[in-house]
Design a protein around this motif. Structure first.
Motif, PDB file in Angstrom:
ATOM      1  N   GLU B 141      22.810  55.185  72.813  1.00  0.00           N
ATOM      2  CA  GLU B 141      23.387  56.453  73.275  1.00  0.00           C
ATOM      3  C   GLU B 141      22.299  57.356  73.847  1.00  0.00           C
ATOM      4  O   GLU B 141      22.450  57.959  74.911  1.00  0.00           O
ATOM      5  CB  GLU B 141      24.098  57.149  72.100  1.00  0.00           C
ATOM      6  N   VAL B 144      21.109  56.065  77.220  1.00  0.00           N
ATOM      7  CA  VAL B 144      22.086  56.358  78.269  1.00  0.00           C
ATOM      8  C   VAL B 144      21.971  57.811  78.709  1.00  0.00           C
ATOM      9  O   VAL B 144      21.935  58.130  79.910  1.00  0.00           O
ATOM     10  CB  VAL B 144      23.521  56.045  77.771  1.00  0.00           C
ATOM     11  N   LYS B 147      18.746  58.386  80.724  1.00  0.00           N
ATOM     12  CA  LYS B 147      18.776  57.826  82.068  1.00  0.00           C
ATOM     13  C   LYS B 147      19.750  58.599  82.960  1.00  0.00           C
ATOM     14  O   LYS B 147      19.542  58.691  84.169  1.00  0.00           O
ATOM     15  CB  LYS B 147      19.146  56.339  82.020  1.00  0.00           C
ATOM     16  N   ARG B 148      20.769  59.177  82.360  1.00  0.00           N
ATOM     17  CA  ARG B 148      21.640  60.071  83.139  1.00  0.00           C
ATOM     18  C   ARG B 148      20.852  61.294  83.602  1.00  0.00           C
ATOM     19  O   ARG B 148      20.935  61.715  84.749  1.00  0.00           O
ATOM     20  CB  ARG B 148      22.806  60.541  82.260  1.00  0.00           C
ATOM     21  N   TYR B 161      24.729  56.328  88.531  1.00  0.00           N
ATOM     22  CA  TYR B 161      24.462  54.891  88.452  1.00  0.00           C
ATOM     23  C   TYR B 161      23.907  54.377  89.782  1.00  0.00           C
ATOM     24  O   TYR B 161      23.018  53.524  89.804  1.00  0.00           O
ATOM     25  CB  TYR B 161      25.726  54.110  88.056  1.00  0.00           C
ATOM     26  N   GLU B 371      27.427  48.723  81.947  1.00  0.00           N
ATOM     27  CA  GLU B 371      26.380  49.744  82.095  1.00  0.00           C
ATOM     28  C   GLU B 371      26.807  50.829  83.082  1.00  0.00           C
ATOM     29  O   GLU B 371      26.495  52.003  82.894  1.00  0.00           O
ATOM     30  CB  GLU B 371      25.016  49.118  82.455  1.00  0.00           C
ATOM     31  N   LEU B 374      29.113  53.061  81.158  1.00  0.00           N
ATOM     32  CA  LEU B 374      28.342  53.869  80.195  1.00  0.00           C
ATOM     33  C   LEU B 374      27.695  55.069  80.900  1.00  0.00           C
ATOM     34  O   LEU B 374      27.785  56.199  80.434  1.00  0.00           O
ATOM     35  CB  LEU B 374      27.242  53.023  79.542  1.00  0.00           C
ATOM     36  N   ILE B 375      27.039  54.800  82.005  1.00  0.00           N
ATOM     37  CA  ILE B 375      26.355  55.872  82.735  1.00  0.00           C
ATOM     38  C   ILE B 375      27.362  56.883  83.280  1.00  0.00           C
ATOM     39  O   ILE B 375      27.130  58.095  83.251  1.00  0.00           O
ATOM     40  CB  ILE B 375      25.477  55.295  83.874  1.00  0.00           C
ATOM     41  N   VAL B 381      29.553  54.355  73.845  1.00  0.00           N
ATOM     42  CA  VAL B 381      28.646  53.342  73.293  1.00  0.00           C
ATOM     43  C   VAL B 381      29.310  52.535  72.173  1.00  0.00           C
ATOM     44  O   VAL B 381      29.136  51.315  72.082  1.00  0.00           O
ATOM     45  CB  VAL B 381      27.333  54.002  72.808  1.00  0.00           C
ATOM     46  N   TRP B 413      18.288  47.078  78.384  1.00  0.00           N
ATOM     47  CA  TRP B 413      18.676  48.471  78.130  1.00  0.00           C
ATOM     48  C   TRP B 413      17.652  49.166  77.233  1.00  0.00           C
ATOM     49  O   TRP B 413      17.418  50.369  77.371  1.00  0.00           O
ATOM     50  CB  TRP B 413      20.083  48.532  77.515  1.00  0.00           C
ATOM     51  N   PHE B 418      18.763  50.391  83.435  1.00  0.00           N
ATOM     52  CA  PHE B 418      20.187  50.379  83.781  1.00  0.00           C
ATOM     53  C   PHE B 418      20.256  50.306  85.309  1.00  0.00           C
ATOM     54  O   PHE B 418      19.646  51.134  85.991  1.00  0.00           O
ATOM     55  CB  PHE B 418      20.896  51.649  83.289  1.00  0.00           C
TER      56      PHE B 418
END
Lengths: 509, 509
Positions: B141, B144, B147-148, B161, B371, B374-375, B381, B413, B418
């Protein structure tokens, strides 16, 4: 309640922390360059050179920029004016010295030296191959001039050779070094003379044999096991010119094999093991600053020579190790005979890297005298071949037949390394002094060597030398470890006693 | 007479030269880091990690500093406003993209991601060992979220993404990638289904045998000889996770051996050979700038997949290569039987890295879909294990019995990668498109593969792909090389034809 003074005090650690982080980066980049160098010598395919040269040069530039950064100068000024504990003081002292040396040399001179040494290598190789000093003379002259200029940039008021010498050995002082080299010359020349006159022929159980590389490799790996090399933090590979490199987390050894000379591989491996053992004994928690780095070349060489000579060429070592040699090489002899083979003196050998423990130093004294006189302007480059050969005759009683076997044999000057050679002999001298102190402290060290027990010696060296990193200046380190200043006495006593016994030439004196 | 305009014109080359020298330093430092990485995976003793981590981090920091330097921003602005030839324009374009991405991400976010990924690795390992996704859920989590944030820093107005995907494949566009992956899913799911229903059992001449490492190493070295690997610019070693790394002067391959699976070592070695061959085909004279560097991950993977699959898993290859296998492994079978063994489909396999050429892509499609969701925040998650297993069932008809064999199997990951997975399948798709174009141009490529002649194929790939470095954007490179835009058609046609023939399942459609 915080006063202004408190606030000032509190500032020092912050500055120090910034400074330390910067110094650590410098170390890490330098060690990365060491990995590239190891790879180049040991692993890199033939055609990798053009890219590797660029990569190494880039790291070298970044290191230089990090070291000479204006921030470093400011931090040093501030830290030198504050009250530091002895460890931090040592870090500041070491970086100050490196920073000043690097910052004082104009970058165009650095560039000119770098180009001159790059250009010198092929010229030197050609001169050596053609056995023609004339081809190399102008190049050598240029290198001498550039290194004089380099020394002048660092300190125009001092003996330029002393300044160059400090690049490799900053704290022993050229006077001390010179006195030790004179002692070596004065004692070893007559000793070697007596050995030449001796009727004794030492045993050679390896004579006439040929030993395949696999057996020799098994032997030197067994020797590393036997001496206590930590394979989880090291490895053994082959390289054309054996060396050791790394950090306290990963200190690697290289060696090379000659089918007719297994003792050569063995002693060279033990030599590099000594270097690696120093590196592995540096304190982990100080990795990144001079507290976690080795002292300079003389001390490093003392560790390799101590293991190579005082252990690996000792009678008790051979009493314990002979069976291992016989296991791998299928030879058959007494420990005494192996001991003799490991200590045979060859005064007629002209090549430094093939010299025995004793005559080696005359090769060094000769080079020292010549390079010192070149830098001082007391010797002209054109006179080098003649003077070289005269000194060979004077010190060893042998005259090289060619310059390739004489003044063209070494790469060092082509690298711009003037002042480097003495550290080889100083290392041997220090090895003897340290070994004597270790013997005093440990007690029956001979018995331990005979039994293949090296823990106490490792511990003594770690406690008294390795674990200090570069915390003490070299002379202080020696005094802390041995209780007295640097002296050639122990080495001379060791050499006299060992070789007069081996060659039965006490009476000749 | 020099006018002001002339003076302005004359300034451009100077700026470009400064800019290029800086870019070259950046490349050299990056390649030095690559040497450290290779050493760490292949040579470094076990306990070297703490020092190596510091060294690698230092080079990474220096690279980042070089890339985001204010000078770079100024040079880029100036150069973008001047009239450059296409090569210089390409260098400016590539560095602009890298600079902007690096400069837009705040260093504290870089630091947080670096720490989070460092911390994630042991957590992921534990979760996998314990087969307990709960242990890993919070970590995933956090990754993610980070990376966001990372994507938002680079471009807050675009699909995060897509921004992440461009880190690995900057020029194909996520839409194109997504369309290709959908094509794969729509065509391969029914094909795999038909294969499962097929009565055909493919030959396996290696079944039940055990093949020692020395024989397997001889075999893969012979394979590299056979395919034309340039040993003067490379080497082969073993590594737990095979990879290839280097420059056009020194591109190395690694492999690994499983006693029961010599085909695994062979295909993995050929795969890495494909990567190394791309690297070795980059132009020497442009080493240091993007003109001398490879295009991104999809193109790189196309080269490895082309050699691994279109050559190394082809019928004509096995007609020529079977005797070499028999020489080293003492097996006995027809070329057709080896060909069948190299192309056996295992839909019941849950592990991506053990997947065959065909089912591999379903593993990728599944990861891509998860993925991406998720993004986007379309998937929580906590739902990952369930969705993973459902998709496995939907695409391959098999349900992992554990999360260790399911959503915990990959390291990517945990590295914060990602958007990386799709490039594996895009590489296969592109390999088929390039191979079809090479066949068109060369003529009897099958005959050449049968005869062990690879010169024309090497030349075609060098001329059309390798020699361009990163001069063209990926989509332009593909169009230049094949005459048409990126398309999955060739791969799907290849897969359908090859596997329906092997499994005799044309009629099931």
């Amino acid at each position: 309640m915080a006063t202004e003074a408190d606030a000032d005090d509190a500032e020092t650690p912050d500055t120090y922390e910034q400074f330390r982080a910067h110094v650590e980066q410098l170390t890490y980049v330098g060690d990365a360059a060491g990995v590239l160098q190891w790879d180049q010598e040991v692993m890199m395919p033939d055609e990798g050179t053009p890219a590797r040269s660029k990569q190494s040069a880039a790291l070298s530039t970044l290191s230089h920029d990090l070291l000479t950064d204006d921030d470093v100068a400011e931090w040093l000024d501030e830290l030198e004016g504050s009250d530091l504990d002895p460890e931090r003081e040592a870090v500041v002292r070491e970086i100050r010295r490196q920073h000043d040396r690097a910052a004082k040399v104009p970058s165009d001179l650095v560039q000119r030296i770098s180009e001159a040494t790059s250009n010198a290598l092929p010229v030197w190789k050609e001169a050596k191959a053609e056995d023609d000093f004339e081809i190399y003379a102008d190049t050598l002259e240029e290198l001498v001039q550039l290194k004089r200029e380099y020394a002048e940039a660092i300190d125009p008021d001092r003996d330029p050779y002393a300044v160059l010498f400090e690049e490799y050995e900053p704290y022993l002082g050229l006077d001390t070094a010179e006195a030790a080299l004179e002692d070596l010359r004065d004692t070893l020349v007559p000793l070697i003379d007596d050995i030449k006159d001796s009727d004794v022929t030492l045993a050679d159980p390896f004579a006439g044999g040929s030993y395949d590389e696999a057996s020799q490799e098994d032997l030197v790996r067994s020797a590393l096991d036997y001496l206590g090399y930590d394979w989880d933090r090291g490895r053994l590979d082959t390289a054309p010119h054996p060396f050791s490199t790394g950090t306290q987390f990963d200190a690697r050894v290289t060696t090379r094999f000659d089918p007719e000379d297994p003792l050569g591989a063995l002693s060279s491996t033990i030599h590099e093991f000594g270097h690696a053992t120093y590196t592995l004994g540096l304190p982990d928690e100080h990795y990144g600053t001079p507290l976690g780095e080795s002292r300079d070349l003389s001390v490093h060489e003392s560790q390799s020579r101590l293991w190579e000579n005082h252990v690996g060429r000792s009678r008790p070592f051979w009493e314990g190790f002979a069976p291992t040699v016989e296991d791998h090489l299928a030879t058959s002899a007494t420990p005494r005979e192996y001991y003799e083979a490991a200590n045979t003196v060859h005064p007629d050998n002209c090549i430094r890297v093939e010299a025995d423990e004793l005559t080696y130093h005359m090769h060094i004294v000769l080079r020292f005298e010549i390079e010192r006189d070149l830098i001082h302007g007391d010797l002209d480059v054109s006179e080098v071949p003649q003077v070289w050969n005269d000194k060979m005759e004077e010190y060893l009683g042998v005259r090289p037949e060619t310059d390739a076997e004489g003044c063209l044999q070494d790469i060092h000057w082509s690298h711009g390394s003037f002042g480097y050679f003495p550290t080889y002999s100083l290392g041997s001298v220090l090895a003897a002094q340290l070994f004597a102190a270790a013997e005093d402290d440990i007690g029956d060290l001979d018995g331990q060597l005979r039994d293949g027990e090296f823990d106490d010696l490792h511990e003594w060296l770690t406690d008294n030398v390795h674990s200090h990193g570069a915390r003490y200046e070299t002379d202080d380190l020696i005094e802390e470890a041995t209780g007295e200043p640097f002296t050639a006495d122990y080495f001379l006593e060791y050499a006299e006693s060992k070789y007069r016994d081996l060659y039965d030439c006490y009476s000749n004196n």
